[in-house]
Write an enzyme that holds these catalytic residues in place. Structure first.
Site, PDB file in Angstrom:
ATOM      1  N   GLU A  70      33.380 -39.796  24.360  1.00  0.00           N
ATOM      2  CA  GLU A  70      33.207 -38.492  25.005  1.00  0.00           C
ATOM      3  C   GLU A  70      33.677 -37.397  24.042  1.00  0.00           C
ATOM      4  O   GLU A  70      34.801 -37.421  23.567  1.00  0.00           O
ATOM      5  CB  GLU A  70      34.011 -38.458  26.320  1.00  0.00           C
ATOM      6  CG  GLU A  70      34.103 -37.114  26.977  1.00  0.00           C
ATOM      7  CD  GLU A  70      32.757 -36.392  27.168  1.00  0.00           C
ATOM      8  OE1 GLU A  70      31.832 -36.986  27.732  1.00  0.00           O
ATOM      9  OE2 GLU A  70      32.654 -35.226  26.724  1.00  0.00           O
ATOM     10  N   ASP A  97      32.377 -37.694  18.586  1.00  0.00           N
ATOM     11  CA  ASP A  97      30.918 -37.668  18.605  1.00  0.00           C
ATOM     12  C   ASP A  97      30.357 -39.093  18.581  1.00  0.00           C
ATOM     13  O   ASP A  97      30.466 -39.793  17.568  1.00  0.00           O
ATOM     14  CB  ASP A  97      30.432 -36.873  17.381  1.00  0.00           C
ATOM     15  CG  ASP A  97      28.921 -36.823  17.286  1.00  0.00           C
ATOM     16  OD1 ASP A  97      28.223 -37.317  18.206  1.00  0.00           O
ATOM     17  OD2 ASP A  97      28.425 -36.278  16.282  1.00  0.00           O
ATOM     18  N   ASP A 120      23.466 -34.450  28.518  1.00  0.00           N
ATOM     19  CA  ASP A 120      23.195 -33.009  28.617  1.00  0.00           C
ATOM     20  C   ASP A 120      21.722 -32.743  28.318  1.00  0.00           C
ATOM     21  O   ASP A 120      21.212 -33.188  27.292  1.00  0.00           O
ATOM     22  CB  ASP A 120      24.063 -32.235  27.610  1.00  0.00           C
ATOM     23  CG  ASP A 120      25.538 -32.320  27.959  1.00  0.00           C
ATOM     24  OD1 ASP A 120      25.869 -32.259  29.160  1.00  0.00           O
ATOM     25  OD2 ASP A 120      26.360 -32.446  27.037  1.00  0.00           O
ATOM     26  N   THR A 200      28.428 -42.904  38.232  1.00  0.00           N
ATOM     27  CA  THR A 200      29.057 -41.840  37.439  1.00  0.00           C
ATOM     28  C   THR A 200      29.259 -40.610  38.326  1.00  0.00           C
ATOM     29  O   THR A 200      28.675 -40.501  39.408  1.00  0.00           O
ATOM     30  CB  THR A 200      28.180 -41.412  36.227  1.00  0.00           C
ATOM     31  OG1 THR A 200      27.125 -40.553  36.690  1.00  0.00           O
ATOM     32  CG2 THR A 200      27.586 -42.590  35.480  1.00  0.00           C
ATOM     33  N   PHE A 202      28.150 -37.594  37.700  1.00  0.00           N
ATOM     34  CA  PHE A 202      26.892 -36.841  37.836  1.00  0.00           C
ATOM     35  C   PHE A 202      25.921 -37.553  38.767  1.00  0.00           C
ATOM     36  O   PHE A 202      25.142 -36.907  39.454  1.00  0.00           O
ATOM     37  CB  PHE A 202      26.264 -36.603  36.452  1.00  0.00           C
ATOM     38  CG  PHE A 202      26.696 -35.299  35.839  1.00  0.00           C
ATOM     39  CD1 PHE A 202      28.024 -35.109  35.475  1.00  0.00           C
ATOM     40  CD2 PHE A 202      25.807 -34.266  35.645  1.00  0.00           C
ATOM     41  CE1 PHE A 202      28.444 -33.906  34.912  1.00  0.00           C
ATOM     42  CE2 PHE A 202      26.215 -33.064  35.088  1.00  0.00           C
ATOM     43  CZ  PHE A 202      27.534 -32.889  34.716  1.00  0.00           C
TER      44      PHE A 202
HETATM   45  C1  LIG Z   1      26.193 -34.134  31.763  1.00  0.00           C
HETATM   46  S1  LIG Z   1      27.631 -34.954  31.254  1.00  0.00           S
HETATM   47  C2  LIG Z   1      27.498 -36.545  32.040  1.00  0.00           C
HETATM   48  C3  LIG Z   1      28.802 -37.272  32.084  1.00  0.00           C
HETATM   49  C4  LIG Z   1      28.742 -38.683  32.690  1.00  0.00           C
HETATM   50  N1  LIG Z   1      27.923 -39.559  31.903  1.00  0.00           N
HETATM   51  C5  LIG Z   1      28.244 -38.655  34.106  1.00  0.00           C
HETATM   52  O1  LIG Z   1      27.134 -39.142  34.369  1.00  0.00           O
HETATM   53  O2  LIG Z   1      28.993 -38.162  34.971  1.00  0.00           O
HETATM   54  C6  LIG Z   1      27.262 -35.351  29.557  1.00  0.00           C
HETATM   55  C7  LIG Z   1      28.493 -35.644  28.747  1.00  0.00           C
HETATM   56  O3  LIG Z   1      28.138 -36.028  27.434  1.00  0.00           O
HETATM   57  C8  LIG Z   1      29.099 -35.511  26.538  1.00  0.00           C
HETATM   58  N2  LIG Z   1      28.499 -35.517  25.193  1.00  0.00           N
HETATM   59  C9  LIG Z   1      27.519 -34.718  24.729  1.00  0.00           C
HETATM   60  N3  LIG Z   1      27.204 -35.024  23.464  1.00  0.00           N
HETATM   61  C10 LIG Z   1      28.021 -36.057  23.101  1.00  0.00           C
HETATM   62  C11 LIG Z   1      28.187 -36.810  21.918  1.00  0.00           C
HETATM   63  N4  LIG Z   1      27.438 -36.564  20.819  1.00  0.00           N
HETATM   64  N5  LIG Z   1      29.114 -37.780  21.897  1.00  0.00           N
HETATM   65  C12 LIG Z   1      29.880 -38.036  22.984  1.00  0.00           C
HETATM   66  N6  LIG Z   1      29.780 -37.338  24.138  1.00  0.00           N
HETATM   67  C13 LIG Z   1      28.850 -36.370  24.199  1.00  0.00           C
HETATM   68  C14 LIG Z   1      29.401 -34.138  27.098  1.00  0.00           C
HETATM   69  O4  LIG Z   1      30.630 -33.608  26.640  1.00  0.00           O
HETATM   70  C15 LIG Z   1      29.417 -34.441  28.595  1.00  0.00           C
HETATM   71  O5  LIG Z   1      30.701 -34.771  29.063  1.00  0.00           O
END
Ligand SMILES: C[S@@+](CC[C@H](N)C(=O)[O-])C[C@H]1O[C@@H](n2cnc3c(N)ncnc32)[C@H](O)[C@@H]1O
Length: 221
Positions: A70, A97, A120, A200, A202
């Site tokens: 994350e 990342d 995202d 999750t 979301f």
């Molecule tokens: C919309 S949220 C969904 C979180 C979780 N998967 C859920 O379904 O509740 C997307 C997450 O991906 C993370 N994220 C985005 N790009 C990322 C990356 N390159 N590596 C790790 N995390 C990332 C964001 O910070 C965010 O917390």
């Protein structure tokens, strides 16, 4: 959609060994078993958010190890703290990342599963290249899954879902084809029985709002 604030709980909790940054990860990755009490087949989630999937999966599949990656530190910290609070020895969280972790560390044919839930969407056309499910990452997924290993992809954004299916098709038609079959549809889960009875955070929000979730699996050939 906005996100609920992370509650400032777990103050003073020692997250050593449970919350890691990129430079603390085993390199070479062949030593990744050192992250856990026991060496087990490994599943990785990219974009873990507040970590509900990690809490669920480490309980449902104790015979596997899990790494959640994350990029937002406060969410990574929250997810790691919950794993400690629940006493889970088969899960850790990386604050960083996930694309870089796959690109630089994960060896070929080493993973049981890769999980991407509600990535995202980056709605604006000029931001689309920031999407996690891009060509380079999908190529890394095809490379790092063991034969029979599975990519799990769920989203509430139909356009992202369809674009990803198209991209996977395109990558299969390359001279070096992406070795993933599917999409295999995933059945709608049974109605939830309580507030944590979701995969999750979301997913919970989307289903509670009565909106559709697009779910699929792709298997490494
Ligand atoms: C919309 S949220 C969904 C979180 C979780 N998967 C859920 O379904 O509740 C997307 C997450 O991906 C993370 N994220 C985005 N790009 C990322 C990356 N390159 N590596 C790790 N995390 C990332 C964001 O910070 C965010 O917390």
């Amino acid at each position: 959609m906005g996100r609920r604030a992370v509650r400032n709980i777990h103050q003073g909790l020692d997250l050593t060994g449970k919350l890691l940054e990129f430079d603390e990860l085993p390199n070479p990755w062949e030593n990744a078993a050192s992250l856990f009490d026991v060496d087990r087949p490994l599943e990785i989630e990219i974009g873990s958010g507040k970590g509900l999937f990690l809490r669920q999966a480490t309980s449902w599949r104790p015979e596997h190890n899990f790494v959640g990656i994350e990029i937002a530190y406060k969410y990574a910290r929250y997810a790691a703290a919950n794993l400690i609070r629940d006493g889970r020895t088969n899960g850790v969280v990386v604050a960083g990342d996930g694309l870089r972790v796959f690109r630089e560390l994960i060896p070929d044919a080493s993973l049981e599963a890769v999980h991407v839930y509600f990535p995202d969407p980056w709605w604006k056309a000029r931001h689309r290249r920031r999407r996690v499910l891009n060509e380079a990452f999908l190529t890394d997924v095809g490379r790092t899954l063991r034969p029979g290993g599975v990519l799990h992809f769920w989203t509430d954004v139909q356009e992202y879902y369809l674009t990803t299916l198209e991209l996977i098709d395109e990558l299969r038609a390359q001279p070096t084809p992406l070795p993933l079959d599917g999409p295999h549809p995933v059945p709608e889960p049974a109605p939830s029985e309580h507030d944590l009875d979701y995969l999750t955070h979301f997913e919970r929000r989307t289903r509670q709002n009565g909106e559709p979730v697009y779910r699929s699996e792709f298997k490494k050939i």
